[in-house]
Design a protein around this motif. Sequence first.
Motif, PDB file in Angstrom:
ATOM      1  N   GLU A   1       2.972   1.128  -3.605  1.00 32.79           N
ATOM      2  CA  GLU A   1       2.187   1.084  -4.850  1.00 32.79           C
ATOM      3  C   GLU A   1       0.809   1.734  -4.735  1.00 32.79           C
ATOM      4  O   GLU A   1       0.064   1.784  -5.720  1.00 32.79           O
ATOM      5  N   GLN A   2       0.449   2.142  -3.539  1.00 30.82           N
ATOM      6  CA  GLN A   2      -0.894   2.693  -3.297  1.00 30.82           C
ATOM      7  C   GLN A   2      -1.992   1.734  -3.747  1.00 30.82           C
ATOM      8  O   GLN A   2      -3.006   2.137  -4.306  1.00 30.82           O
ATOM      9  N   LYS A   3      -1.759   0.463  -3.496  1.00 26.99           N
ATOM     10  CA  LYS A   3      -2.762  -0.537  -3.877  1.00 26.99           C
ATOM     11  C   LYS A   3      -2.890  -1.569  -2.764  1.00 26.99           C
ATOM     12  O   LYS A   3      -1.941  -1.795  -2.018  1.00 26.99           O
TER      13      LYS A   3
ATOM     14  N   GLY B   1      -5.988   2.055   3.219  1.00 29.30           N
ATOM     15  CA  GLY B   1      -4.842   2.964   3.135  1.00 29.30           C
ATOM     16  C   GLY B   1      -4.787   3.952   4.287  1.00 29.30           C
ATOM     17  O   GLY B   1      -3.821   4.707   4.424  1.00 29.30           O
TER      18      GLY B   1
ATOM     19  N   ARG C   1      10.867   3.352  -1.514  1.00 30.84           N
ATOM     20  CA  ARG C   1      10.148   4.541  -1.983  1.00 30.84           C
ATOM     21  C   ARG C   1      10.895   5.780  -1.522  1.00 30.84           C
ATOM     22  O   ARG C   1      11.488   5.774  -0.447  1.00 30.84           O
TER      23      ARG C   1
ATOM     24  N   GLN D   1       0.845  -1.202   0.000  1.00 30.86           N
ATOM     25  CA  GLN D   1       0.000   0.000   0.000  1.00 30.86           C
ATOM     26  C   GLN D   1       0.882   1.255   0.000  1.00 30.86           C
ATOM     27  O   GLN D   1       0.593   2.225  -0.690  1.00 30.86           O
ATOM     28  N   PHE D   2       1.971   1.194   0.738  1.00 31.08           N
ATOM     29  CA  PHE D   2       2.851   2.360   0.830  1.00 31.08           C
ATOM     30  C   PHE D   2       3.636   2.581  -0.466  1.00 31.08           C
ATOM     31  O   PHE D   2       3.803   3.710  -0.904  1.00 31.08           O
TER      32      PHE D   2
ATOM     33  N   GLU E   1       0.476   5.892   5.109  1.00 34.52           N
ATOM     34  CA  GLU E   1       1.503   6.911   4.821  1.00 34.52           C
ATOM     35  C   GLU E   1       2.058   7.470   6.122  1.00 34.52           C
ATOM     36  O   GLU E   1       3.258   7.609   6.292  1.00 34.52           O
TER      37      GLU E   1
END
Lengths: 160, 215
Positions: free
Chosen positions: B34-36, B159, B52, B31-32, B163
């Motif tokens: 690829e935001q998926k 999500g 990242r 999630q961090f 972050e």
Amino acid sequence: MADDILNEVVSPEDLTRFERLYHEELHNGSVSRMTQFNYSFCLVRSEFCADIRKGILLLEELFKTETEDIDRKRDYLYYLAIGNARIKEYTKSLKYCRAFLAIESENSQVQHLESIVKKRMETEGLKGMALAGGAVLALGGLIGLGLAMAKKGNKESGSK
Amino acid sequence: MSSSGQYSYSYIFKYIIIGDMGVGKSCLLHQFTEQKFMPDCPHTIGVEFGTRIIEVHGEKIKLQIWDTAGQERFRAVTRSYYRGAAGALMVYDITRRSTYNHLSSWLTDTKNLTNPNTVIFLIGNKMDLEGSRDVRYDEAKKFAEENDLIFVEASAMTGENVEQAFLETAKKIYQNIKDGKLNANMTESGVQHKERGGPASLGDSSSSDKPNCSC
Ligand SMILES: Nc1nc2c(ncn2[C@@H]2O[C@H](COP(=O)(O)OP(=O)(O)OP(=O)(O)O)[C@@H](O)[C@H]2O)c(=O)[nH]1
Ligand SMILES: [Mg+2]
């Protein structure tokens, strides 16, 4: 840049620690699979090719003799792919990735490794070989893999 | 390859993600980076790696994240990744009490194997599953305070707060550097200061750039 999984190196202390355990058990007559795996796991992350090769042999032996536990078989396949990629045996590495993906096609960790290896082959100009390796595997599948491993030997395993 | 943009960062921070199997470590990482959300994520084998580049106080920082396998049989080998971690994300699953009960053992490992300035961040994952909650927020909050951990509940699925967990950890590490508590460039610190330029790897001198052996 995301290929640190193939660059990170085992610390000498870890390698020594697991090596000692392995030799202790060897000396006492029987090495547990866990100990052999832990030692191989360190060996294939060594900066020395000789260590990596030894790790590969130990993993091949584990893979060949593991009959029940499918989870462990996948561990061995994955680290066989890692070890071979690290000594630039990309064709073999891909063979192990594909054998793994034939059982579990959606595994993103292995897909990730496969793409890193392919990229390395491309940059190092070995693309043709990747294709050839794939064709062989498509025919032989996992059975072929077992055979290939049976042929290669225990002999070389200097640790015995 | 257009390397300049991608590679211009001034620090590398090494993180590890630890916790019981199935708590969602790999999903949080995914999630961090690829935001998926990966709904059917298989168990990690040994370790997986993610990276990242983030920004803290105007400085670009590359996070090098080692996502460890929670299955018991990997416990001995994954311990070797703790060394030289600047940040440790310790994860439990708010719907499974056992994963919370095991935190003290994860914490002991972390304290023993990292350096005293390693920032430890506690994440209660799967907060989207409020209906099956098994660990109260205030209870975990208290545990975190007692052990000097930063704490947040998060969801790798939605999500929410993901972050935040990764960024807060980086901010704390960055602050430690500015306060002189951490010496960038000591391998054990898990932090590496870079001149602008080529890519580098953290954790061992021999790993950067070159393939590791020449046979
Ligand atoms: N509802 C919900 N499910 C989640 C969340 N995070 C992870 N999951 C699910 O939980 C399962 C385990 O997630 P993983 O990320 O593989 O767990 P892990 O901690 O990496 O497990 P190991 O690799 O075995 O240590 C997967 O099926 C995910 O889909 C979340 O925030 N909410
Ligand atoms: Mg995982």
